[in-house]
Design a protein around this motif. Structure first.
Motif, PDB file in Angstrom:
ATOM      1  N   MET A   1       0.845  -1.125   0.099  1.00  0.00           N
ATOM      2  CA  MET A   1      -0.183  -0.094   0.240  1.00  0.00           C
ATOM      3  C   MET A   1       0.309   1.148  -0.221  1.00  0.00           C
ATOM      4  N   ARG A   2       0.628   2.084  -0.876  1.00  0.00           N
ATOM      5  CA  ARG A   2       1.424   3.518  -0.998  1.00  0.00           C
ATOM      6  C   ARG A   2       0.195   4.631  -0.361  1.00  0.00           C
ATOM      7  N   LEU A   3       0.746   4.796   1.402  1.00  0.00           N
ATOM      8  CA  LEU A   3       0.318   5.618   2.385  1.00  0.00           C
ATOM      9  C   LEU A   3       0.659   7.364   1.572  1.00  0.00           C
ATOM     10  N   GLY A   4      -0.940   8.235   1.503  1.00  0.00           N
ATOM     11  CA  GLY A   4      -0.772   9.379   1.302  1.00  0.00           C
ATOM     12  C   GLY A   4      -0.391   9.698  -0.352  1.00  0.00           C
ATOM     13  N   LEU A   6      -2.138   9.246  -4.338  1.00  0.00           N
ATOM     14  CA  LEU A   6      -3.111   9.276  -4.953  1.00  0.00           C
ATOM     15  C   LEU A   6      -2.106   9.020  -6.045  1.00  0.00           C
ATOM     16  N   PRO A   7      -3.145   7.201  -7.023  1.00  0.00           N
ATOM     17  CA  PRO A   7      -2.031   7.556  -8.177  1.00  0.00           C
ATOM     18  C   PRO A   7      -3.113   8.025  -9.956  1.00  0.00           C
ATOM     19  N   ALA A  68      -6.621   7.649   2.155  1.00  0.00           N
ATOM     20  CA  ALA A  68      -5.209   7.697   3.063  1.00  0.00           C
ATOM     21  C   ALA A  68      -4.456   7.029   2.146  1.00  0.00           C
ATOM     22  N   GLY A  69      -4.499   6.750   0.890  1.00  0.00           N
ATOM     23  CA  GLY A  69      -3.623   6.091  -0.226  1.00  0.00           C
ATOM     24  C   GLY A  69      -4.311   5.076  -1.367  1.00  0.00           C
ATOM     25  N   HIS A  70      -3.412   4.252  -1.800  1.00  0.00           N
ATOM     26  CA  HIS A  70      -4.003   3.022  -2.907  1.00  0.00           C
ATOM     27  C   HIS A  70      -2.967   1.929  -2.543  1.00  0.00           C
ATOM     28  N   TYR A  71      -3.474   1.034  -3.088  1.00  0.00           N
ATOM     29  CA  TYR A  71      -2.846  -0.424  -3.440  1.00  0.00           C
ATOM     30  C   TYR A  71      -3.298  -1.166  -4.494  1.00  0.00           C
ATOM     31  N   VAL A  72      -2.100  -1.587  -5.548  1.00  0.00           N
ATOM     32  CA  VAL A  72      -2.395  -2.423  -6.488  1.00  0.00           C
ATOM     33  C   VAL A  72      -2.646  -3.925  -6.332  1.00  0.00           C
ATOM     34  N   LEU A  73      -2.983  -4.968  -6.498  1.00  0.00           N
ATOM     35  CA  LEU A  73      -3.648  -5.954  -6.446  1.00  0.00           C
ATOM     36  C   LEU A  73      -2.382  -6.730  -8.224  1.00  0.00           C
ATOM     37  N   ALA A  74      -1.836  -7.737  -7.797  1.00  0.00           N
ATOM     38  CA  ALA A  74      -1.688  -8.184  -8.825  1.00  0.00           C
ATOM     39  C   ALA A  74      -1.866  -8.579 -10.073  1.00  0.00           C
ATOM     40  N   VAL A  80      -8.274   2.657  -4.900  1.00  0.00           N
ATOM     41  CA  VAL A  80      -8.091   3.929  -3.674  1.00  0.00           C
ATOM     42  C   VAL A  80      -8.901   3.997  -2.449  1.00  0.00           C
ATOM     43  N   VAL A  81      -7.948   4.216  -1.082  1.00  0.00           N
ATOM     44  CA  VAL A  81      -8.740   3.618   0.990  1.00  0.00           C
ATOM     45  C   VAL A  81      -8.428   5.260   1.459  1.00  0.00           C
ATOM     46  N   THR A  82      -9.874   4.832   1.802  1.00  0.00           N
ATOM     47  CA  THR A  82     -10.503   5.621   2.394  1.00  0.00           C
ATOM     48  C   THR A  82     -10.980   5.587   3.450  1.00  0.00           C
TER      49      THR A  82
END
Length: 132
Positions: A1-4, A6-7, A68-74, A80-82
């Motif tokens: 996860m990349r905190l803070g 936005l992609p 909060a940031g975002h994550y990328v699945l495989a 985007v996480v809020t």
């Protein structure tokens, strides 16, 4: 996860919702318990999407919403996480894929829609309540 962070582009938004300091999850009729979220409608920004999805899926009106940031699945899917406090709950309309809404002291051990530990990881990383 990349905190803070936005992609440049994203596929969906998830909103970690909390009622009285407890994680508020929705029960998807096919997948199990999960936080509300989904794809953006045309012209929506991240905040608009999170607020709409929380209301549609949980009947939740949100207070201040934090990105909060975002994550990328495989497979490359970018979410985007809020997170936000729920300020009001309305009854479910029955028009969407969720069949129940519940606040938990901690994430349920069984019947989570994503059993890979992602939700617990997000809660711990962000210092939010409810991680087992």
């Amino acid at each position: 996860m990349r905190l803070g962070a936005l992609p440049a582009a994203h596929d969906s938004v998830v909103c970690l919702t909390f009622l009285d300091g407890r994680p508020l999850l929705v029960r998807h009729k096919e997948r199990g318990w999960e936080f509300p979220g989904g794809h953006a409608e045309p012209g929506e920004d991240v905040v608009d999407t999170a607020r709409r999805e929380a209301f549609e899926e949980a009947g939740a009106t949100l207070g201040r919403l934090r990105v909060a940031g975002h994550y990328v699945l495989a497979g490359g899917h970018v979410t985007v996480v809020t997170h936000a406090r729920v300020t009001a709950l309305s009854p479910l309309s029955g028009d969407f894929e969720t069949v129940d809404v519940r606040a938990f002291d901690a994430l349920p051990e069984d019947d989570l829609s994503w059993s890979d530990g992602l939700y617990a990881h997000l809660l711990r990383e962000l210092g939010l309540p409810g991680a087992p």
